[in-house]
Design an enzyme around this catalytic site. Structure first.
Site, short mmCIF file in Angstrom:
data_model
loop_
_atom_site.label_atom_id
_atom_site.label_comp_id
_atom_site.label_asym_id
_atom_site.label_seq_id
_atom_site.Cartn_x
_atom_site.Cartn_y
_atom_site.Cartn_z
NE ARG A 161 -3.35 2.12 3.14
CZ ARG A 161 -2.92 3.04 3.98
NH1 ARG A 161 -1.70 2.96 4.49
NH2 ARG A 161 -3.71 4.06 4.31
CB ALA A 162 3.76 2.24 2.10
NE ARG B 160 10.81 -19.74 0.86
CZ ARG B 160 9.95 -19.91 1.85
NH1 ARG B 160 8.96 -20.75 1.71
NH2 ARG B 160 10.07 -19.25 2.99
N GLY C 201 12.82 -11.61 1.92
CA GLY C 201 14.03 -11.88 2.71
C GLY C 201 15.23 -12.10 1.82
N GLY D 240 16.54 -14.64 0.02
CA GLY D 240 16.39 -15.23 -1.31
C GLY D 240 15.79 -14.23 -2.29
CG ASP E 98 12.54 -16.70 9.86
OD1 ASP E 98 11.51 -17.01 10.49
OD2 ASP E 98 13.03 -17.41 8.97
NE ARG F 188 5.21 -20.02 31.55
CZ ARG F 188 6.04 -20.68 32.36
NH1 ARG F 188 5.57 -21.54 33.24
NH2 ARG F 188 7.33 -20.50 32.30
N GLY G 102 8.52 -16.65 29.99
CA GLY G 102 9.21 -17.24 31.15
C GLY G 102 9.64 -18.68 30.94
CB ALA G 103 10.76 -20.58 27.97
O1 F6P Z 1 11.30 -17.60 6.51
C1 F6P Z 1 10.07 -17.65 7.14
C2 F6P Z 1 9.68 -19.05 7.50
O2 F6P Z 1 8.43 -19.01 8.14
C3 F6P Z 1 10.71 -19.82 8.36
O3 F6P Z 1 10.64 -19.50 9.74
C4 F6P Z 1 10.33 -21.24 8.06
O4 F6P Z 1 11.40 -22.10 8.26
C5 F6P Z 1 9.94 -21.19 6.62
O5 F6P Z 1 9.56 -19.85 6.34
C6 F6P Z 1 8.82 -22.12 6.23
O6 F6P Z 1 8.62 -22.04 4.88
P1 F6P Z 1 7.38 -22.67 4.12
O7 F6P Z 1 6.18 -21.86 4.43
O8 F6P Z 1 7.73 -22.62 2.68
O9 F6P Z 1 7.22 -24.06 4.66
#
Ligand code: F6P
Length: 323
Positions: free
Chosen positions: A21-22, A72, A102, A104, A128, A155, A186-187
């Site tokens: 949108r931006a 991808r 990201g 790639g 991520d 929890r 708090g893990a």
């Molecule tokens: O890069 C984002 C991400 O959600 C990662 O944390 C995870 O490993 C990957 O994508 C999962 O990819 P896909 O949705 O193709 O299974």
């Protein structure tokens, strides 16, 4: 630059729509023609490209996913695929590209620049948070809050039954979701790809706590941790500490969806605006990022190559607070 295209690529992330949108509205504000490419680089190859106007991005800022869809693309990795894709941009006179994604996705943009001289700008969009040159990536804040909400619920039941839950969160190469959600809930143990903790160390920690009669409810593990994930850890824990009632929850793609948080909408809006400004000012082949609340432009090849520096202080905090 007079005609620009925008695409989303790689794993989707909440806030990508706010970025689209931006880009569209900033482009139109500056008198540019703006095109949307559907399904990332796949749509570029298949000529799935359409002209966008202000209205095409109405009512999307609050929506997860991406209206442009994402993929991808394997075909784009070959020179023939890229040639085909570039031809589809050129026939429309598109002379600038904004890529939201990201590592790639930025590699693809860099290739378009190297092979055809196309001006590109990258916007960091990944849950991520594993990109160099920015404190924020679009989607991380929403994903981590989703994880926190889910773990809080786990929890409750863990505590009611005195059970140990091993919760697996996303993060192929980066442990930020695990680290932030683990600290916030708090893990007792947090396992991330950046750190070398072995399952044996976790077992030793658990049995020591068992002796002290400290109830242990929660281990958060990133899917990319060297142990191979929650199921593997659970198998070993069950064998070695049979007294513990151990369960596994894998949060999975739940973390990728949902309405973006305020922070994700804000950074996406700011980055989208600056991506277009950057193309217009001739600052090409960079990723727009935010560092210390200022815009930061990192050359794509550096954003791809470098790793975000990981602060050891967090790991110390985890150890102290979980004791
Ligand atoms: O890069 C984002 C991400 O959600 C990662 O944390 C995870 O490993 C990957 O994508 C999962 O990819 P896909 O949705 O193709 O299974």
């Amino acid at each position: 630059v007079t005609k620009i295209a925008v695409l989303t690529s790689g794993g989707d992330a909440p806030g990508m729509n706010a970025a689209i949108r931006a880009v569209v509205r900033t482009g139109i504000y500056y008198g540019l023609e703006v095109y949307g490419v559907v399904r990332g680089y796949n749509g570029m190859i298949e000529d799935d490209i359409f002209k966008m106007d202000s209205r095409s991005v109405a009512n999307i800022i609050q929506r997860g996913g991406t209206i442009l869809k994402t993929a991808r693309s394997k075909e784009f990795m070959s020179p023939e695929g890229r040639q085909k894709a570039y031809a589809n941009l050129i026939k429309r006179g598109i002379d600038g590209l904004v890529v939201v994604g990201g590592n790639g996705s930025f590699t693809g943009a860099l290739k378009l620049h190297e092979e055809f001289g196309l001006p590109c700008v990258g916007i960091p969009g990944t849950i991520d948070k594993d990109l160099y040159g920015t404190d924020f990536t679009i989607g991380f804040d929403t994903a981590v809050n989703t994880a926190v909400e889910a773990i809080d619920k786990i929890r409750d039941t863990a505590d009611a039954h005195d059970r140990l839950f091993i919760v697996e969160v996303m993060g192929r190469d980066a442990g930020y979701i695990a680290l932030h959600s683990g600290i916030a809930t708090g893990a007792e143990h947090i396992l991330i790809p950046e750190e070398d903790t072995s399952v044996e160390e976790v077992i030793a920690g658990l049995s020591e706590k068992e002796k002290r009669k400290k109830l242990v409810n929660l281990i958060v593990v990133a899917e990319g941790h060297k142990s191979g994930g929650a199921n593997h850890i659970a198998e070993i824990v069950k064998q070695q500490l049979p007294n513990l009632d151990t369960k596994v929850t894998i949060l999975g793609h739940l973390q990728r969806g949902g309405s973006p948080s305020c922070i994700d909408r804000l950074i996406a809006s700011r980055m989208g605006y600056h991506a277009v400004e950057s193309l217009l000012q001739g600052r090409h082949n960079v990723m727009v990022g935010i560092l210390d609340n200022a815009m930061k432009y990192t050359p794509l090849e550096i954003a791809i190559r470098e790793k975000q520096r990981f602060s050891d202080e967090w790991l110390k905090i985890v150890k102290i607070l979980a004791s």
